[in-house]
Write an enzyme that holds these catalytic residues in place. Sequence first.
Site, short mmCIF file in Angstrom:
data_model
loop_
_atom_site.label_atom_id
_atom_site.label_comp_id
_atom_site.label_asym_id
_atom_site.label_seq_id
_atom_site.Cartn_x
_atom_site.Cartn_y
_atom_site.Cartn_z
N CYS A 279 -52.84 -60.29 -47.00
CA CYS A 279 -51.58 -59.45 -47.83
C CYS A 279 -51.89 -60.38 -49.95
O CYS A 279 -50.99 -59.56 -50.12
CB CYS A 279 -50.48 -60.17 -47.96
N GLU B 283 -42.06 -58.12 -44.74
CA GLU B 283 -43.74 -58.41 -45.40
C GLU B 283 -44.06 -57.59 -45.27
O GLU B 283 -45.07 -57.30 -44.53
CB GLU B 283 -44.09 -59.62 -46.07
N GLY C 19 -43.45 -51.39 -41.60
CA GLY C 19 -42.59 -51.62 -41.93
C GLY C 19 -41.30 -51.17 -42.68
O GLY C 19 -39.77 -52.03 -42.17
N GLY D 23 -46.20 -56.98 -41.86
CA GLY D 23 -47.17 -55.69 -41.79
C GLY D 23 -47.38 -54.92 -42.20
O GLY D 23 -47.24 -55.09 -43.27
N SER D 24 -48.22 -53.69 -42.22
CA SER D 24 -47.98 -52.41 -43.12
C SER D 24 -47.21 -51.96 -43.73
O SER D 24 -45.92 -52.18 -43.27
CB SER D 24 -48.59 -51.03 -42.37
#
Length: 492
Positions: free
Chosen positions: A259, A227, A208, A203-204
């Site tokens: 991503c 990630e 994260g 995610g962001s």
Amino acid sequence: MSESTPTVSEVAARAASAARAFAATSPTDRGAALVAVADALDAHAGELIAIAMGETGLTEARLTGEVKRTSWQLRLFADTIAGGAYLDARIDAADPDYVIGPRPDVRRVLEPVGPVLNFAASNFPFAFSVAGGDSAAALAAGCPVVVKAHSGHPELSRRTAAIVAAALEGAGMPTGVFQLIEGQQNGVDLLQDERIRAGAFTGSTHVGRLLADIAAARPRPIPFYGELGSVNPVYATYADAELLQGFVASVAGSAGQLCTKPGFLFVPADADLSAVAPAVGGVAEHRLLNPGIGRAFEGRRSAVLGAEGTTVLAEGEVHEDEEGQRHATPTVVAVDLETLRSHREALLEESFGPLSIIVRYTDASALPAVHEELFPGNLTSTVHARPAELADGSLDVLVDALAATSGRVLFGGWPTGVSVTPAMQHGGPYPATTTDATSVGTAGITRFLRGVAYQNAPQELLPPPLRDDNPWHVPQTRSEAGRSTEWGASAR
């Protein structure tokens, strides 16, 4: 919570209760369970895809491919663990004449870390969600999994979790091996529970990092594999129409909500960029995943378009429908290198959506230093160059810089589209990930294993991979007195 919904503590207790029994399952039995999950997902694909289309706005073709990828990676992990090499079983026989002094009998193997909490992603409702790569890797390792469902596709999460849990139970796996929770606070509370032994997240960067800090601040810190963000720079020594069309297609894929989307394309200052606008003009609008992502993209796009020194090559469009969902077409702007450097606060942040920046440079020899300065951690970095340029050594320093700061270095092609293979690396230095590991490919299993050595242990107390009779028939590396050999097949 309703009476039928377990509390966070109850979920953690069930996972912890299942951990020992699940860890003791043989690789063959666990692999068969993973295949059963894959078969169940394929059997319910039509139902699941219909739910996903309604909740995410992604196309049927995209989601069909994603289900196939999800079931394939489950089968790939099943094949990986069936061979047993992932256990890295090592046996050092006792040696009274060992060169540095008498050596005891020492045997080492990789064992599951314990219950894993997986925070599902929004942009891959199958491949990085409930039954996605993190869940598959943890289950393959022998770890119970609790998935924190993403709020962007709750109905899909519940149905997928039910299918996965039923398949695992039908394959004879212990109760509590796979569970689902919902809600931000429940996710945080479970991450802080001492019975959770590792976390995974896609995610962001903001969220994260918050979760990674929570995992690190526990009385007993745990590994957290997040990630996060990546802008995936691409460096080209030329920019013809074909390259620019490929660039736009990569930026536009899934409305730029990937991503690995190329956020920056570096081209020579004299490059003709006239092919960008027609390429963007041929892209149909695409709904963004949810209203929150749509609002964030709209704000990010406005900031880039308003930044000093940008030239708009294709402005694209964003509009809101009656349900608050944003629909967008790609936006592409160009800047020179000095503008990027001087306005990095406005331009360098990841744009999660169909937006990218083309950077004009005048001196290719400066690119390695530019890359190290501006892009310290990336999932991917890419080089587009002619064969002679790749062979003559002129790009060696740049490639070294990309390898030092990226999980995957591409030569030609585009970073979107991450193949699920044994050799794949989908990670990179921070801020691409909180811990530099891979969340795609079979190497991802190593995140959820830990080494344990047994010294002078009786045979009956050793785990099966370390016993002399080798009941699981796994490869063992043996060091006998005075020599070292690798063997496995001879024990079968």
